[in-house]
Motif scaffolding. Structure first.
Motif, PDB file in Angstrom:
ATOM      1  N   THR A 247      -0.628   2.932  12.706  1.00  0.00           N
ATOM      2  CA  THR A 247      -0.556   4.286  13.263  1.00  0.00           C
ATOM      3  C   THR A 247      -1.870   4.659  13.935  1.00  0.00           C
ATOM      4  O   THR A 247      -1.896   5.185  15.056  1.00  0.00           O
TER       5      THR A 247
ATOM      6  N   SER B  83       0.828  -1.204   0.000  1.00  0.00           N
ATOM      7  CA  SER B  83       0.000   0.000   0.000  1.00  0.00           C
ATOM      8  C   SER B  83       0.863   1.255   0.000  1.00  0.00           C
ATOM      9  O   SER B  83       1.994   1.267   0.461  1.00  0.00           O
TER      10      SER B  83
ATOM     11  N   CYS C  49       6.609   1.143   2.224  1.00  0.00           N
ATOM     12  CA  CYS C  49       6.812   0.740   3.625  1.00  0.00           C
ATOM     13  C   CYS C  49       6.050  -0.534   3.946  1.00  0.00           C
ATOM     14  O   CYS C  49       6.505  -1.347   4.751  1.00  0.00           O
ATOM     15  N   ASP C  50       4.880  -0.671   3.360  1.00  0.00           N
ATOM     16  CA  ASP C  50       3.949  -1.733   3.744  1.00  0.00           C
ATOM     17  C   ASP C  50       3.904  -2.832   2.706  1.00  0.00           C
ATOM     18  O   ASP C  50       4.140  -2.592   1.515  1.00  0.00           O
TER      19      ASP C  50
ATOM     20  N   HIS D 129       4.639   8.660   3.209  1.00  0.00           N
ATOM     21  CA  HIS D 129       6.082   8.484   3.361  1.00  0.00           C
ATOM     22  C   HIS D 129       6.761   8.237   2.014  1.00  0.00           C
ATOM     23  O   HIS D 129       7.927   8.619   1.817  1.00  0.00           O
TER      24      HIS D 129
ATOM     25  N   CYS E  90      -2.461  -3.005   3.954  1.00  0.00           N
ATOM     26  CA  CYS E  90      -2.818  -1.697   4.516  1.00  0.00           C
ATOM     27  C   CYS E  90      -2.487  -1.584   6.000  1.00  0.00           C
ATOM     28  O   CYS E  90      -2.556  -0.493   6.566  1.00  0.00           O
TER      29      CYS E  90
ATOM     30  N   THR F 298       1.372   0.419   8.258  1.00  0.00           N
ATOM     31  CA  THR F 298       1.682   1.827   8.538  1.00  0.00           C
ATOM     32  C   THR F 298       0.422   2.596   8.924  1.00  0.00           C
ATOM     33  O   THR F 298       0.247   2.988  10.073  1.00  0.00           O
ATOM     34  N   ALA F 299      -0.500   2.804   7.986  1.00  0.00           N
ATOM     35  CA  ALA F 299      -1.674   3.641   8.278  1.00  0.00           C
ATOM     36  C   ALA F 299      -2.535   3.047   9.383  1.00  0.00           C
ATOM     37  O   ALA F 299      -2.885   3.738  10.350  1.00  0.00           O
TER      38      ALA F 299
ATOM     39  N   ASN G  22       1.806   5.117   0.954  1.00  0.00           N
ATOM     40  CA  ASN G  22       1.752   6.016   2.107  1.00  0.00           C
ATOM     41  C   ASN G  22       2.362   7.357   1.748  1.00  0.00           C
ATOM     42  O   ASN G  22       3.163   7.473   0.807  1.00  0.00           O
TER      43      ASN G  22
ATOM     44  N   LYS H 282      -7.230   3.740   1.325  1.00  0.00           N
ATOM     45  CA  LYS H 282      -5.892   3.333   0.957  1.00  0.00           C
ATOM     46  C   LYS H 282      -5.770   3.066  -0.545  1.00  0.00           C
ATOM     47  O   LYS H 282      -6.681   2.558  -1.190  1.00  0.00           O
TER      48      LYS H 282
ATOM     49  N   GLY I  14      -5.585   7.509   4.527  1.00  0.00           N
ATOM     50  CA  GLY I  14      -5.440   6.163   5.052  1.00  0.00           C
ATOM     51  C   GLY I  14      -5.544   6.087   6.559  1.00  0.00           C
ATOM     52  O   GLY I  14      -6.268   5.238   7.106  1.00  0.00           O
ATOM     53  N   VAL I  15      -4.836   6.964   7.285  1.00  0.00           N
ATOM     54  CA  VAL I  15      -4.902   6.956   8.745  1.00  0.00           C
ATOM     55  C   VAL I  15      -6.285   7.400   9.210  1.00  0.00           C
ATOM     56  O   VAL I  15      -6.872   6.816  10.130  1.00  0.00           O
TER      57      VAL I  15
END
Length: 322
Positions: free
Chosen positions: A142, A41, A66-67, A45, A135, A138-139, A43, A316, A167-168
């Motif tokens: 967090t 997914s 990251c994911d 980032h 997913c 990270t999101a 992000n 996401k 996403g978050v």
């Protein structure tokens, strides 16, 4: 192997640094495992990496992502935890001063294969698809830490999520509703507010709108554009949990309000391996699934990154491999 990567830092035009092509296939050092990536997914980032934020110039080219979720060489299906700490560190790895994320020192998940420390590959619940599992790291992690570890909220209390479609934010809405909180959100457009309500928000308001009453906690990922509204939205003794500042640093800390109303401001970054395991179990037990706004093949990575850059997300964005 096929990969989506940043060729060099490009602070002003991050998409200009994006490349889709071939990179060397990684080898797993001792204590690490090689994962065939099935889904990963996107992000914020990843945009920072393209800009060169949090990564040294000599680290380029850097595979993004990251994911991820995929399969070990023995066939085990896994979800990846992207926080890589110092092997000598004990305790909460988010507090390890030498911690790093995938794409900062180590190549990321937007590729056929990625290598991670063995402890960073967690068993994937059978009920989660690879896209859904991708997913979580990270999101959703967090959001889980913000809500269940750092907010101090109790079921029945009221939470406000600033920004309705990222996403978050969508994870916070879904997790909050499932856990028994009254969930309010703000959103810039009618479509974003409608999305939040479809995911379980009890009420959705225009950005900066006056609320019917003050709330017990505010969840911030936006920063400058929403900070003042967040501070004004809190009850005396309330808590603001912040894990990002996509619109920049707050222009004023509003310190008189902070001390006079005895507000709490809590920083929150990612989450631990154990919290990710609990999150996966929570989703498995409740049937909760992430909101996926777009599922694209890796070859269309630029399309997904442009949507994130323009703020045109509806949950996401996930990339998949066949």
């Amino acid at each position: 192997m096929f990969a989506v990567y940043a060729a060099e830092p490009s602070p002003q035009d991050p998409i200009a640094a994006l490349r889709v092509g071939e990179r060397p296939e990684p080898e797993a050092p001792e204590g690490w495992v090689k994962v065939a990536v099935k889904a990963a997914s996107l992000n914020m980032h990843d945009l920072w990496t393209l800009r060169g934020v949090g990564i040294k110039p000599e680290q380029f080219p850097m595979i993004l992502g990251c994911d991820g979720a995929g399969v070990l060489e023995d066939g085990t299906e896994v979800v990846l935890h992207s926080v890589i700490g110092d092997p000598d560190w004990s305790g909460d790895e988010t507090l390890d001063p030498r911690r790093t994320l995938l794409t900062e020192k180590h190549q990321g998940t937007f590729a056929d294969f990625v290598v991670v420390p063995k402890r960073n590959a967690l068993p994937k619940p059978a009920g989660l698809s690879f896209a859904e599992a991708a997913c979580m790291g990270t999101a959703w992690l967090t959001a889980y830490r913000m809500l269940f570890v750092n907010s101090g909220l109790r079921p029945g209390q009221t939470m406000l999520v600033q920004g309705a479609s990222g996403g978050v934010s969508t994870a916070l809405v879904q997790l909050g509703r499932a856990a028994g909180f009254r969930v309010w959100v703000t959103g810039r457009t009618e479509e974003k507010r409608a999305l939040a309500e479809s995911l379980g928000a009890h009420q959705a308001f225009e950005s900066g709108a006056r609320l019917p009453e003050r709330v017990d906690a505010v969840f911030e990922t936006v920063g400058k554009a929403t900070w003042s509204h967040s501070m004004k939205a809190l009850k005396p003794g309330g808590t603001l949990v912040i894990s990002g500042a996509t619109s920049g640093d707050a222009s004023a800390a509003e310190l008189p309000r902070l001390f006079f109303l005895q507000l709490r401001v809590v920083g929150s970054t990612m989450g631990t391996r154990e919290e990710l395991a609990d999150l996966l179990s929570f989703c498995d037990l409740t049937g909760l699934r992430p909101q996926i706004g777009a599922e694209l093949p890796f070859e269309r990575a630029e399309e997904g990154l442009r949507a994130m850059l323009d703020g045109e997300t509806a949950g996401k964005i996930v990339f998949t491999r066949g």
